[in-house]
Design a protein around this motif. Structure first.
Motif, PDB file in Angstrom:
ATOM      1  N   LEU A 331       0.825  -1.210   0.000  1.00  0.00           N
ATOM      2  CA  LEU A 331       0.000   0.000   0.000  1.00  0.00           C
ATOM      3  C   LEU A 331       0.858   1.259   0.000  1.00  0.00           C
ATOM      4  O   LEU A 331       0.528   2.248  -0.661  1.00  0.00           O
ATOM      5  N   GLN A 332       1.961   1.218   0.711  1.00  0.00           N
ATOM      6  CA  GLN A 332       2.857   2.377   0.712  1.00  0.00           C
ATOM      7  C   GLN A 332       3.475   2.599  -0.658  1.00  0.00           C
ATOM      8  O   GLN A 332       3.534   3.727  -1.160  1.00  0.00           O
ATOM      9  N   HIS A 333       3.901   1.497  -1.301  1.00  0.00           N
ATOM     10  CA  HIS A 333       4.462   1.609  -2.654  1.00  0.00           C
ATOM     11  C   HIS A 333       3.413   2.130  -3.634  1.00  0.00           C
ATOM     12  O   HIS A 333       3.694   3.003  -4.466  1.00  0.00           O
ATOM     13  N   GLU A 334       2.200   1.582  -3.546  1.00  0.00           N
ATOM     14  CA  GLU A 334       1.132   2.018  -4.448  1.00  0.00           C
ATOM     15  C   GLU A 334       0.752   3.473  -4.203  1.00  0.00           C
ATOM     16  O   GLU A 334       0.476   4.223  -5.146  1.00  0.00           O
ATOM     17  N   GLY A 335       0.727   3.876  -2.943  1.00  0.00           N
ATOM     18  CA  GLY A 335       0.401   5.263  -2.628  1.00  0.00           C
ATOM     19  C   GLY A 335       1.439   6.227  -3.185  1.00  0.00           C
ATOM     20  O   GLY A 335       1.094   7.270  -3.752  1.00  0.00           O
ATOM     21  N   ALA A 336       2.715   5.848  -3.052  1.00  0.00           N
ATOM     22  CA  ALA A 336       3.782   6.684  -3.599  1.00  0.00           C
ATOM     23  C   ALA A 336       3.683   6.758  -5.119  1.00  0.00           C
ATOM     24  O   ALA A 336       3.845   7.835  -5.713  1.00  0.00           O
ATOM     25  N   ALA A 337       3.392   5.628  -5.758  1.00  0.00           N
ATOM     26  CA  ALA A 337       3.270   5.603  -7.217  1.00  0.00           C
ATOM     27  C   ALA A 337       2.084   6.436  -7.690  1.00  0.00           C
ATOM     28  O   ALA A 337       2.160   7.131  -8.714  1.00  0.00           O
ATOM     29  N   ALA A 338       0.981   6.400  -6.941  1.00  0.00           N
ATOM     30  CA  ALA A 338      -0.201   7.189  -7.316  1.00  0.00           C
ATOM     31  C   ALA A 338       0.095   8.682  -7.240  1.00  0.00           C
ATOM     32  O   ALA A 338      -0.340   9.462  -8.095  1.00  0.00           O
ATOM     33  N   PHE A 339       0.852   9.098  -6.223  1.00  0.00           N
ATOM     34  CA  PHE A 339       1.211  10.507  -6.110  1.00  0.00           C
ATOM     35  C   PHE A 339       2.179  10.929  -7.212  1.00  0.00           C
ATOM     36  O   PHE A 339       2.125  12.062  -7.694  1.00  0.00           O
ATOM     37  N   VAL A 340       3.064  10.022  -7.613  1.00  0.00           N
ATOM     38  CA  VAL A 340       3.960  10.327  -8.734  1.00  0.00           C
ATOM     39  C   VAL A 340       3.147  10.576  -9.998  1.00  0.00           C
ATOM     40  O   VAL A 340       3.387  11.545 -10.737  1.00  0.00           O
ATOM     41  N   LYS A 341       2.166   9.699 -10.246  1.00  0.00           N
ATOM     42  CA  LYS A 341       1.336   9.876 -11.441  1.00  0.00           C
ATOM     43  C   LYS A 341       0.567  11.199 -11.377  1.00  0.00           C
ATOM     44  O   LYS A 341       0.505  11.938 -12.370  1.00  0.00           O
ATOM     45  N   SER A 342      -0.005  11.504 -10.216  1.00  0.00           N
ATOM     46  CA  SER A 342      -0.730  12.766 -10.076  1.00  0.00           C
ATOM     47  C   SER A 342       0.198  13.959 -10.278  1.00  0.00           C
ATOM     48  O   SER A 342      -0.180  14.963 -10.894  1.00  0.00           O
ATOM     49  N   TRP A 343       1.417  13.858  -9.779  1.00  0.00           N
ATOM     50  CA  TRP A 343       2.399  14.928  -9.926  1.00  0.00           C
ATOM     51  C   TRP A 343       2.739  15.159 -11.396  1.00  0.00           C
ATOM     52  O   TRP A 343       2.761  16.294 -11.877  1.00  0.00           O
ATOM     53  N   GLN A 344       2.977  14.055 -12.108  1.00  0.00           N
ATOM     54  CA  GLN A 344       3.306  14.170 -13.530  1.00  0.00           C
ATOM     55  C   GLN A 344       2.123  14.712 -14.323  1.00  0.00           C
ATOM     56  O   GLN A 344       2.292  15.569 -15.209  1.00  0.00           O
ATOM     57  N   ASP A 345       0.920  14.222 -14.011  1.00  0.00           N
ATOM     58  CA  ASP A 345      -0.281  14.740 -14.674  1.00  0.00           C
ATOM     59  C   ASP A 345      -0.466  16.224 -14.379  1.00  0.00           C
ATOM     60  O   ASP A 345      -0.847  17.011 -15.270  1.00  0.00           O
ATOM     61  N   LEU A 346      -0.222  16.593 -13.137  1.00  0.00           N
ATOM     62  CA  LEU A 346      -0.366  17.983 -12.713  1.00  0.00           C
ATOM     63  C   LEU A 346       0.587  18.898 -13.485  1.00  0.00           C
ATOM     64  O   LEU A 346       0.171  19.938 -14.028  1.00  0.00           O
ATOM     65  N   LEU A 347       1.848  18.512 -13.568  1.00  0.00           N
ATOM     66  CA  LEU A 347       2.825  19.347 -14.280  1.00  0.00           C
ATOM     67  C   LEU A 347       2.504  19.434 -15.769  1.00  0.00           C
ATOM     68  O   LEU A 347       2.664  20.490 -16.382  1.00  0.00           O
ATOM     69  N   GLN A 348       2.009  18.319 -16.350  1.00  0.00           N
ATOM     70  CA  GLN A 348       1.624  18.357 -17.757  1.00  0.00           C
ATOM     71  C   GLN A 348       0.409  19.243 -17.965  1.00  0.00           C
ATOM     72  O   GLN A 348       0.336  20.015 -18.933  1.00  0.00           O
ATOM     73  N   ASN A 349      -0.531  19.148 -17.047  1.00  0.00           N
ATOM     74  CA  ASN A 349      -1.733  19.982 -17.108  1.00  0.00           C
ATOM     75  C   ASN A 349      -1.360  21.462 -17.065  1.00  0.00           C
ATOM     76  O   ASN A 349      -1.881  22.280 -17.847  1.00  0.00           O
TER      77      ASN A 349
END
Length: 361
Positions: A331-349
């Motif tokens: 769950l910790q790994h998945e949570g970190a990965a989800a935030f990475v994806k949101s971060w990348q999406d955010l910067l692209q947005n």
């Protein structure tokens, strides 16, 4: 009396798990403070990605920063801190009245640094300096690589919200890191008054095991882990080690319940908020859940300091074949990965929005 006020009166802080520019501009956050006893808020990359992508409130800020030559993470951090400074100012009276225990807002270091100890330390110091608000936490994940960064940030005087904790063991590691940082400050003749919270994520446990355990165990694992962790928290607050820190002038690192919105449509929408009522803790609550709890939530008993039936409940999940330690790590790994994806999406947005605004003049 509203249920939100009842929670406040029993000693639990309610923090909003959201921030948008509209909430600041239209008085929504001020309303939550005045009417729902909200005394702080948290943010994360997913929240900002939704906020920036859901309308045009951020367009003028993005456009101005692009014209000034800003881009990427630097642009986003400036944009986010504009919101968080305004929120911090709204909570400053609470911050002052509670001797800095309550009234906090939070800003995340880049999730890309989750496995980079030195990078996390530098980013935490930079955000703290740039924010220029005493009641802003810097969020650092409680991953194995994040734990030493937490200690060093605390030693440097940076208030830390430890995020992405899923188990009692992960909480204990974060609490140890905070305590070591405070003890080092005392040894160095520095003030021990460096605030911290430790954020335990609750509902994701139940999502993870929903299809793997009998129906009678649904929506019970996150609560059992929380009760186990609350017992460890209360034991720390009763320990001679903590008393020594308190006598030197430290405030405790408070336990925070995160991810408290109900994910199962068959369960009550206020399940976690009602069950996790506990003195000396924080519940950071999604906006929809805040409305639901204010409208029809009920405050019954408070969580038992000894964790109640936590161990018996956890044993039932182990008997059902759930490897709790392995799942906490997952769950910790998945949570970190989800935030990475949101971060990348955010910067692209932000990049796409900035380019479109530049073309439009």
């Amino acid at each position: 009396m509203k249920a939100t006020r009842q929670l406040h009166d029993l000693g639990q802080s309610l923090w909003l798990d959201n921030i948008t520019r509209e909430l600041l501009d239209d008085g929504g956050l001020a309303h939550y403070i005045n009417e729902y006893s909200v005394t702080g808020l948290t943010s994360n990359p997913t929240i900002f990605d939704k906020a920036i992508g859901s309308g045009h409130a951020y367009d003028p800020g993005i456009h101005a920063k692009v014209l000034a030559g800003k881009s990427g993470e630097a642009l986003f951090i400036e944009l986010a801190l504009e919101d968080l400074r305004r929120a911090a100012d709204l909570f400053k009276p609470v911050f002052d009245a509670t001797d800095h225990v309550d009234g906090w807002v939070s800003m995340e270091v880049s999730p890309l640094l989750a496995s980079d100890t030195e990078g996390s330390i530098k980013a935490a110091k930079d955000i703290h300096q740039q924010a220029q608000r005493p009641n802003l936490f810097v969020k650092i994940p409680g991953t194995p690589e994040g734990v030493p960064a937490i200690e060093e940030a605390i030693f440097a005087g940076v208030p830390v919200n430890v995020t992405l904790l899923f188990s009692c063991a992960q909480y204990q590691a974060a609490a140890e890191a905070w305590a070591r940082g405070i003890e080092r400050r005392i040894e160095a003749g520095l003030s021990p008054d460096v605030a911290s919270v430790a954020s335990l994520f609750v509902s994701r446990w139940d999502v993870a095991v929903k299809d793997k355990v009998p129906a009678e165990l649904h929506n019970k694992l996150g609560i059992a882990v929380s009760r186990q962790t609350y017992r460890a928290y209360r034991e720390r607050l009763a320990s001679p080690r903590w008393r020594k820190l308190a006598d030197a002038g430290a405030h405790p690192q408070r336990l925070l319940w995160a991810s408290t919105g109900t994910k199962d449509p068959a369960a009550p929408d206020t399940l976690y908020v009602e069950t996790l009522a506990a003195p000396d803790t924080i519940d950071t609550i999604p906006e929809q859940t805040l409305h639901a709890f204010a409208e029809h939530g009920k405050v019954g008993g408070v969580m038992a300091p000894d964790g109640g039936d936590a161990e018996a409940q956890l044993a039932r999940f182990t008997q059902a074949g759930v490897d709790l330690d392995a799942l906490a790590t997952q769950l910790q790994h998945e949570g970190a990965a989800a935030f990475v994806k949101s971060w990348q999406d955010l910067l692209q947005n932000i990049a796409d929005r900035g380019a479109a605004l530049a073309r439009a003049g």
